[in-house]
Each structure stands twice: as structure tokens, then as C-alpha cells.
Write an enzyme that holds these catalytic residues in place. Sequence first.
Site, PDB file in Angstrom:
ATOM      1  CB  THR A  81      34.282  46.723  28.575  1.00 39.45           C
ATOM      2  OG1 THR A  81      33.094  46.997  27.828  1.00 39.45           O
ATOM      3  CG2 THR A  81      35.032  48.021  28.855  1.00 39.45           C
TER       4      THR A  81
ATOM      5  CB  THR B 206      29.877  40.407  34.948  1.00 46.44           C
ATOM      6  OG1 THR B 206      30.888  39.674  34.257  1.00 46.44           O
ATOM      7  CG2 THR B 206      30.527  41.325  35.970  1.00 46.44           C
TER       8      THR B 206
ATOM      9  CE  LYS C 145      38.280  37.332  39.509  1.00 41.15           C
ATOM     10  NZ  LYS C 145      38.820  36.043  39.039  1.00 41.15           N
TER      11      LYS C 145
ATOM     12  CG  HIS D   1      37.996  35.651  35.112  1.00 41.19           C
ATOM     13  ND1 HIS D   1      39.065  36.234  35.754  1.00 41.19           N
ATOM     14  CD2 HIS D   1      37.258  36.674  34.599  1.00 41.19           C
ATOM     15  CE1 HIS D   1      38.989  37.551  35.636  1.00 41.19           C
ATOM     16  NE2 HIS D   1      37.903  37.848  34.949  1.00 41.19           N
TER      17      HIS D   1
ATOM     18  CB  CYS E  20      40.731  41.001  35.146  1.00 40.89           C
ATOM     19  SG  CYS E  20      39.770  42.489  35.498  1.00 40.89           S
TER      20      CYS E  20
END
Length: 387
Positions: free
Chosen positions: A249, A286, A311, A282, A142
Amino acid sequence: MEATWQGLLTGVSTAATDPEMAGLPVDFRCRVPDFVSQRVLGRRLAWRLDPGAQFALVAAREACQNAGLNPREWDPGRVGVVLGVGGNSLHQYEHEFSLLASGRAAEISALAVPRSMPSTVAAEIGLDLDARGPNLVVSATCASGTAALGTARDFLWSGSCDIVITGGAEAPSARIGSATFGQLGALSTRARNPAGACRPFDRDRDGFVLGEGAGVLVLERADHARARGARAHAVLAGFGASCDAHHFTAPHPEGRGAAAAMRQALHDADLAPADIDHINAHGTATRLNDQAELQALRDVFGQPPPVTALKSIIGHSLGAAGGIEATCTVLTLGRQVIPPTANFSSADPGVEVDVVCKDPRPVRMRAAMSQSFGFGGQNAVAVFTSP
């Protein structure tokens, strides 16, 4: 570009239920609206290209036009292409794998491989615009789109290019992509309210919404731009990159890698934290990523300047995100107004960050930061200043 910008100023998410995702646990995403590839690119070219490459080509053409560049007039050997792409396209593979599984290998398209290669995105721009300099993609999950900016700038600094077409492009909208990110628990599951699903930095966030698109900029050597009388929108003043080296991750819980990239970018730009007037975050929504990013911002800035997370409006386009957000950061500087974050209503307790929400905010700005962080702990940060 203008339609995207005006959409961001509304502060309203574009997420909606998508019939192509029917039957999946997460059946909504953010699509590029009213995009008819055949109308824009012609039937044959649109047929040959994967959606991510289609977006890249349209954005690259618009970027060159905006920069006053005519490919018929430039020195093609001095023009490079560096695009951020998170991974290879899965659109074509889904169909071809189904043919293989059903014993119909003879029907598999000969174009399956070139359509799906990450490098195809950059190669098609070089082919379309006659750019014969260095041509490659940067893949840093990303963070790819932002990492591409740093690589592109190095080609200018080395003297091997006068112009580099750069940014990011991706269409992570294949059904398999939605299914796998859903299995990872990274996607919001608010199917009853898609437009309210992505909530960066909000107490009730539960994941991101997949998006798609491209953000392409023209980087040019300052002396070359002056010689042709070009007007610069902004200066790419600083770049920083790092790796968490923590988890495949999850980000480092204290945001150490992200903070290191921010500090590198500031040092590269010869700026102090107090010189940054705005941060394009960013902001994936999450729980772990937002918390790590907020911790990094506090460590670097103490009290960060106004933050926005786009986003929440256009979704997460993975490798394209950094290019899109860098473009929007340049527009934010040029127009002196920060687009709002959608769906932000209540921050986590103890998190003191000024999140721009509800309405656009006019702010006097001379420097802004755009940052991207991805799986594997890959971090990239760009600092832009007014020309």
C-alpha cells in the site's frame, strides 16, 4: 465537462456530509452533483447499470459528441474501448450479501455479477455506441485511468484501431468502501469541516476524501482525424509506467517508481523536464503519498513547474481519477489557465514546490503532465502537448 471545469476554477471543495454514510467513522464524500441517472439514461438502462458504469456511459457519449463523432457513421470494428477501473463495484454486493447472510439466497439478483464486473464498464460503452474493436478495462488501482491511456494509444499505434474511447470511471461510494479505507487510515477525518478536509501537499493534511465519476477522452490516429477535419484538443505525446516493488500500500519513500514513470513519459515525448509547463499531480493528501510525489518531482525537475491537485475539489475517485485528471489537463492546456488546489495554506518545511492555490492562474503552456500513483506501487504518467 463545462460544469466540471467551472467548478474546478472556483477552488472550492465539493465534499459534504452524506446521509448514505451515516454511522460510519467517515461520513462525508464528494458526489457528482445533480446526477439523476434515469433522466439521463432512461429508467431501464439506469436500473441495469452500476453507478460507475452510468458515469462512464454519460462521459463517453459526451466525449464522442465533443469530438464530432457519430457512432452511426463510423466503422465499428475500428473503434476500441479501454477504460481504467480500480476494482469491481461493491454497491450491488452489499445488498446481495445481506440477502445471503439472512438466508434469502433465492432473492439474490441475477444481475449482481454483471453489474459488479469491472469489464462491464467498457462493455456497456461498446454496446451503447456500437464500438466493436478491442474492449477491455485496465486495473492498476489509482493509476488505472492513466494506464488506460497508454494501452489505448498502443492500439492506435499497432494499427488495429482508428479511434479508442478511453479514460477512467468508478464510483467507490459504497459504505464498505468508506469503512475499509477508513480502517487503512487513508481518509481525512475532518467531519466537522468536510469542505476543508482534503489538503494535498499542505502541512496539515490527514488523508483523502472519496469521490466518484468518470473522465473519458477520444484518442484518434492523427491521419484519421485529419481526414475527417477533426480539431484536436491536445496530443498524447508521452506515456510512462512503472512499479515501486516496495510495499502493498505505501509508496516508495523516495518516490523512485514515480520518478521513473515521469522520466519514461518525458523520454517517450522527446521532451526535457524544462519543457513541461504544468503538472496535474496525483495529490491524495495522505502524508506518505504526497511526500513521495514531492520527492519524485524534485528529483526529476529540480524546481518543478506550477502544480495543482484536483482531488482537493472533487475527491479521489480511485480508478477514475487518472481519466478525470487527464481530461482536466487537456482543458488546462487548451484554455491556458491552471485550476487552483483547494485548502492549501502552508507547505511542509523544506518543500519548495509551486502549488497553485486560491485562484486560477493564467500561464502560457505548451506541454503538461498528468500523473497517477496507486496501491502496490503502480505508477502511470501521461504528457500532453498543444496540437
